[in-house]
Design a protein around this motif. Sequence first.
Motif, PDB file in Angstrom:
ATOM      1  N   TYR A 112      26.433  22.192  95.902  1.00  0.00           N
ATOM      2  CA  TYR A 112      26.976  20.938  95.391  1.00  0.00           C
ATOM      3  C   TYR A 112      27.461  21.051  93.934  1.00  0.00           C
TER       4      TYR A 112
ATOM      5  N   LEU B 126      31.287  21.406  93.634  1.00  0.00           N
ATOM      6  CA  LEU B 126      31.927  20.165  94.061  1.00  0.00           C
ATOM      7  C   LEU B 126      31.800  19.094  92.982  1.00  0.00           C
ATOM      8  N   LEU B 127      30.626  19.003  92.364  1.00  0.00           N
ATOM      9  CA  LEU B 127      30.428  18.008  91.309  1.00  0.00           C
ATOM     10  C   LEU B 127      31.293  18.330  90.098  1.00  0.00           C
TER      11      LEU B 127
ATOM     12  N   GLN C 239      34.129  19.898  90.086  1.00  0.00           N
ATOM     13  CA  GLN C 239      35.513  19.580  90.417  1.00  0.00           C
ATOM     14  C   GLN C 239      35.772  18.076  90.317  1.00  0.00           C
ATOM     15  N   GLN C 240      34.807  17.266  90.787  1.00  0.00           N
ATOM     16  CA  GLN C 240      34.952  15.819  90.688  1.00  0.00           C
ATOM     17  C   GLN C 240      34.967  15.353  89.229  1.00  0.00           C
ATOM     18  N   LEU C 241      34.099  15.951  88.431  1.00  0.00           N
ATOM     19  CA  LEU C 241      34.072  15.574  87.012  1.00  0.00           C
ATOM     20  C   LEU C 241      35.394  15.914  86.325  1.00  0.00           C
ATOM     21  N   ARG C 242      36.002  17.048  86.678  1.00  0.00           N
ATOM     22  CA  ARG C 242      37.275  17.436  86.070  1.00  0.00           C
ATOM     23  C   ARG C 242      38.389  16.479  86.471  1.00  0.00           C
ATOM     24  N   GLU C 243      38.362  16.065  87.745  1.00  0.00           N
ATOM     25  CA  GLU C 243      39.392  15.141  88.205  1.00  0.00           C
ATOM     26  C   GLU C 243      39.231  13.764  87.570  1.00  0.00           C
ATOM     27  N   MET C 244      38.001  13.396  87.230  1.00  0.00           N
ATOM     28  CA  MET C 244      37.741  12.109  86.595  1.00  0.00           C
ATOM     29  C   MET C 244      38.012  12.131  85.087  1.00  0.00           C
TER      30      MET C 244
ATOM     31  N   THR D  94      33.252  14.939  81.127  1.00  0.00           N
ATOM     32  CA  THR D  94      32.208  14.269  80.344  1.00  0.00           C
ATOM     33  C   THR D  94      32.223  14.851  78.951  1.00  0.00           C
TER      34      THR D  94
ATOM     35  N   TRP E 224      41.894  18.957  82.464  1.00  0.00           N
ATOM     36  CA  TRP E 224      40.500  19.376  82.474  1.00  0.00           C
ATOM     37  C   TRP E 224      39.858  19.347  81.083  1.00  0.00           C
TER      38      TRP E 224
END
Length: 487
Positions: free
Chosen positions: A77, A80-81, A83-88, A91, A160
């Motif tokens: 995971y 996957l996390l 990748q999601q953080l980069r798309e958002m 942080t 990113w």
Amino acid sequence: MLKRVPERLGRIWPQSLLGRLMLVMAAGLLVTQLAASVIWASQLRAKAQVEAQSASQYMAHGASGAIRFFRSLPPNYRLLLIQQLREMGGTRFFVNLNHAYVPVQQIAPHPLASSVLATVGATLKSDLPHSPSFHLAFAWPEQLVVSEDGVHLSDLPDAWVQHILLLQPDPAPILVIQTEIEPGNWLYMAALMPNPYFLSSNDPLAWDRLSLQGLSLAVVLLLCLLVVRWITRPLAALSDAAAAFGQGQDDRAPPLPETGSREFINTARAFSAMRERIQRYIEDRERLFISISHDLRTPITRLKLRSELLDDEALRNEFEEDLDELDMMVKGALQCVKDSDIHENPAEVKLDALLGRLVRSARLAGHEVGYRDSSITVRAKPLALKRAIGNLLDNALYYGDRAEISVSSGPDVVAIAVRDHGPGVPDDAFASLFDPYVRLAHGREQNDAGMGLGLGIARSVIEAHGGQLVLENHPEGGLNATIRLPA
């Protein structure tokens, strides 16, 4: 070596009051600026150190929380996390996973950066005591490698990193934290400090600060220059008036303006009053000597007539000698007053013409005088200067068999030297040579009719021209009298 230090300082030290005041004020301002900069820099560094320590602990606590979070996730995971953080938009940290430690090219050594790394490392150890070692470094964005296969930060998509790191227009150093969360899996985190430019914010030699200090110093020095010139300008007028009065040109000098500070107004009034008193004294002295000379000549003449009636020839001769000596003293005193105060206007004097006439007159009288043309011109009172040089030449011919006259010029002075080939002057006699009626024994033998007033008159005339008369024995014998006039 130490003896040369005062001489070098004397060359640097200005001669004018304006230059000295400006040098002292500029040195004082520079020392004050330097001391203030040192104090301010020390306070700035101390403040930056405290802020950096607090920011380091804050960053370390955030990093330890992120490490615990990724360590708690199943390995499948994590990517996957991320990748999601980069798309958002990410942080606080740019996060990446690697299978090995990624070497980082660090920035140049800096005390504050080293302190931040030490604080971050200690805080991470405190928050994660059972974790393996942490690899910490500061790196510049253009040199930062983010993965084990050599991918640079600049190779990543802007989405990113653009909300996490500063890549342009003014890149900031990036804190990189790498730790092994489990065997074969390394967590790579990169972030900016709360103050991204913390390394340059405490630099007292930054260009913007130096330019501001230089501008303030230039403004203060300009104001000081204007104030000092305003203060010293009346002093220059006072100096010119005193020089003109000392050279007998007081009638051509304008009156001192009674403007400026209260102290200068009082000084100008006191100088004007002193000048008037001295002028009245000179005029009264001249009238007094003329009156005394006129009043004494009548009884002297009467006594001479009465001495002719004496039957005793020896007594008559003694009376006549005393009366002749008295008459000579009266004439000498009057001559001393008149010859030292010749009233004429200064003019351009060609020394070759003036000295040539004196030399020809001396040669016609049978004396040997040497002189070479110099083509030098000075500004002086012609008759007064001729009388002064003539007195020196007469003394040289009386004291020596022959005389020599030479003229030389420098940047600021014209020198006229009159040398005799006589016996010279004893060292203990130089102090009294300018006194009235003082004559050396050798001079009395050569010229028994002299009165010992020539040197005093010559010095008075030369000093009235702003010059100087110097007497010294010549190394090859005889006395050398040098007239130094302003060029």
